[in-house]
Design an enzyme around this catalytic site. Structure first.
Site, PDB file in Angstrom:
ATOM      1  CD  GLU A  40      38.787  67.483 -69.233  1.00 53.77           C
ATOM      2  OE1 GLU A  40      37.597  67.161 -69.021  1.00 53.77           O
ATOM      3  OE2 GLU A  40      39.458  67.039 -70.188  1.00 53.77           O
ATOM      4  CG  ASP A  41      35.092  67.459 -65.462  1.00 51.68           C
ATOM      5  OD1 ASP A  41      34.952  67.683 -66.672  1.00 51.68           O
ATOM      6  OD2 ASP A  41      35.158  66.324 -64.993  1.00 51.68           O
ATOM      7  CB  CYS A  45      33.435  65.116 -71.409  1.00 51.13           C
ATOM      8  SG  CYS A  45      34.197  65.295 -69.791  1.00 51.13           S
ATOM      9  CG  ASP A  76      35.002  69.885 -70.407  1.00 51.49           C
ATOM     10  OD1 ASP A  76      34.891  70.225 -69.213  1.00 51.49           O
ATOM     11  OD2 ASP A  76      35.300  68.723 -70.754  1.00 51.49           O
ATOM     12  CG  HIS A  77      31.161  69.532 -68.409  1.00 52.27           C
ATOM     13  ND1 HIS A  77      31.285  69.138 -67.091  1.00 52.27           N
ATOM     14  CD2 HIS A  77      31.868  68.633 -69.127  1.00 52.27           C
ATOM     15  CE1 HIS A  77      32.013  68.047 -67.027  1.00 52.27           C
ATOM     16  NE2 HIS A  77      32.390  67.724 -68.245  1.00 52.27           N
TER      17      HIS A  77
END
Length: 574
Positions: free
Chosen positions: A43-44, A82, A257-258
């Site tokens: 994540e992130d 997200c 995811d980003h």
């Protein structure tokens, strides 16, 4: 024959014969072993890893993995947050073209704009979540466990999606596509920083767009701590893959995811919000240690996974396969991204990059770049920035730019030399030709794919729902008896159909699995459950006759994405 035509609706009394042709050609390859595919999604994070040259961070497991993998240096998501990003990843379609640009569609009604209900986006009828195609071609698909696609997926997408989902539950010898989510690097885990930091805040180097405060350095040290903890989780999962004997012969893909996740990183469609680490370990570590500099968008992931599986990607997909036998020889000249509503704050921004320059067009220059989000203000450094702004204590002109209104309608950054994207070159005569080139590329792209955010979100939903206050219901599936079994249909174009067969009456529709996850579940305090009850998988109906014997019962579920599902059952008599 493409999958697109295979899913075209024929009639409630005719078989999907184009799909039968497609399956006949595709299944010819089943005598050969199909490769397994594992996604490990964190994540992130931007590429804050040792293998990407981040000095001072400790990511030994990912660094070891990089030595066995192909490391991609220019991979970008289509959104800096997200749900819009994940909707593009799972469909292979940019979120602005399918109705999923706003963050997010499923939410507490109190956090939605006035007049906009919490909803599941209604996708174009030909668009599907790509794991459904893998299932049609014999793959076992599992997701552990975050989805966040902006829509409720049909039962045909995953064999299992839960905190227990794993390739371990597949049939013997069945190829698999398994997703594992690593949650500990998420923004929330910097909002709630670790009790002790692994890194000295005084040693943190900050981007040019921050005030150099101790709190800001503390939160970056907290981010680095969480990334090191994520690396530990990654190592545990890799050890499991090795123990289970699936590591050597599988495609193992790691990515975020980003980008993000500190203030003015996440949610932005700049380098800081879009650029992600992406590594592929090929079976038997082919190409170990290689570096790939191709320009790749997250919409390219779906066709690439289908290509790896030997499936010709559907023509409607907007991405290009860059892996597998159906890899596209033409490389991306540009990659695109979009930002729209976040929580109850609207903006409309589009950007394009050629890997060296980035052009940004602001459709709403009247609002500042900053969005006043309650969630983000839980982070201590964000609260400090707001307090400094309100007290007139910000001296950094790049940080002040975040709050200026109006903002420039056009922005141009020389990202190769200005990775923090703080020097806006739009209007500079020396870069006029590049600005015109990228602006033309962006607007040609928008004309080609369409942009649903041109109309108000509430109006878009009303059209989806035919002016009513709730979504349409998928037409009840029709079960038609045939020689040796049944055929299945739905009058709703674009509906996916799943079925389950029971001996006698319908019973035991769930099974108990052992929880095994690195997702948010294990981060929740006091969450000591060890098992979870999950649905028995539904099979994907892809045409033809489903064998059904006397005494058996078939349960059928039909759903177009964005519609409510419907079910039907039939007990086969003597």
């Amino acid at each position: 024959m493409t999958i697109r035509s295979a899913f075209q609706y024929v009639s409630p009394r005719k078989i999907f014969w184009p799909l039968q042709i497609f399956l006949a050609t595709t299944f010819l390859g089943f005598a050969q072993e199909k490769p397994n595919i594992v996604w490990i999604v964190c994540e992130d994070i931007s590429p804050y890893l040792g293998s990407y040259g981040e000095a001072g961070i400790r990511t030994p497991n990912l660094d070891d993995f990089a030595r066995e993998a192909e490391r991609y240096t220019r991979v970008y998501t289509t959104s800096g947050v997200c749900a819009p990003s994940r909707s593009a990843i799972i469909t292979g379609m940019n979120q602005i073209s399918i109705g999923t640009p706003h963050m997010r569609t499923h939410n507490d009604p109190r956090l939605m704009p006035e007049g906009v209900p919490s909803h599941s986006a209604v996708l174009p009828e030909n668009v599907r979540a790509f794991p459904e195609y893998l299932r049609i071609n014999g793959y076992y698909t599992s997701n552990n466990a975050k989805e966040d696609y902006q829509f409720e997926e049909p039962v045909t997408v995953w064999d299992e999606s839960s905190v227990a989902a794993s390739y371990r539950n597949r049939a013997a010898g069945q190829p698999f596509f398994s997703v594992f989510n690593l949650a500990i690097s998420h923004e929330s885990q910097v909002i709630r920083p670790p009790d002790s930091l692994y890194y000295d805040p005084e040693a943190m180097t900050l981007p040019l767009y921050y005030e150099n405060t101790r709190q800001m350095r503390h939160d970056k040290a907290a981010l680095f701590t969480r990334i090191e903890q994520m690396d530990r989780d990654f190592g545990e999962l890799i050890a499991q893959l090795k123990t289970d004997g699936v590591y050597q012969d599988s495609y193992i893909i790691f990515y975020s995811d980003h980008g993000g996740n500190l203030p003015w990183m996440k949610r932005e469609i700049l380098e800081r919000g879009l650029h992600i680490p992406f590594m592929v370990r090929h079976p038997q570590a082919r190409g170990a240690g290689s570096v790939n500099n191709d320009l790749i968008s997250a919409v390219d992931f779906a066709p690439s996974m289908l290509s790896i599986a030997g499936i010709q990607p559907p023509q409607y997909l907007q991405g290009k396969a860059f892996l597998g036998p159906h890899a596209n020889e033409e490389k991306n000249a540009y990659i695109f991204a979009a930002r729209d509503r976040t929580a109850n704050h609207y903006d409309r921004v589009r950007s394009v990059s050629d890997g060296t320059f980035r052009y940004v067009y602001n459709f709403m220059p009247e609002v500042p770049k900053y969005q006043d989000l309650a969630y983000r203000k839980q982070m201590a450094s964000m609260r400090e920035i707001i307090d400094m702004r309100d007290a007139g204590e910000i001296t950094n002109p790049f940080l002040l730019d975040w709050f200026q209104a109006p903002k420039p309608q056009e922005e141009l950054y020389y990202t190769a030399k200005d990775p923090d994207e703080v020097h806006n070159l739009a209007g500079n005569p020396a870069f006029a030709e590049k600005q015109a080139e990228l602006k033309n590329a962006l607007f040609n792209w928008l004309d080609t794919i369409g942009d649903v955010a041109e109309i108000p979100e509430a109006e878009m939903i009303r059209k989806w729902w035919n002016g009513k206050d709730s979504p349409p219901v998928t037409a009840a599936p029709v079960i038609e008896t045939a020689a040796g079994g049944v055929r299945l249909f739905s009058d709703t174009p674009g509906a996916s159909i799943g079925y389950r067969i029971f001996e006698g009456t319908i019973r035991d529709t769930t099974v108990v699995r052992e929880i095994n996850t690195w997702d948010f579940f294990y981060l929740m305090p006091g969450n000591d459950a060890t098992t979870v009850e999950v649905p028995v998988p539904w099979e994907v109906y892809s045409g033809g006759t489903v064998p059904l014997k006397p005494g058996q019962t078939i349960q059928v579920n039909a759903r177009r994405i964005g519609y409510l599902p419907s079910k039907n059952t039939l007990e086969m008599n003597e």
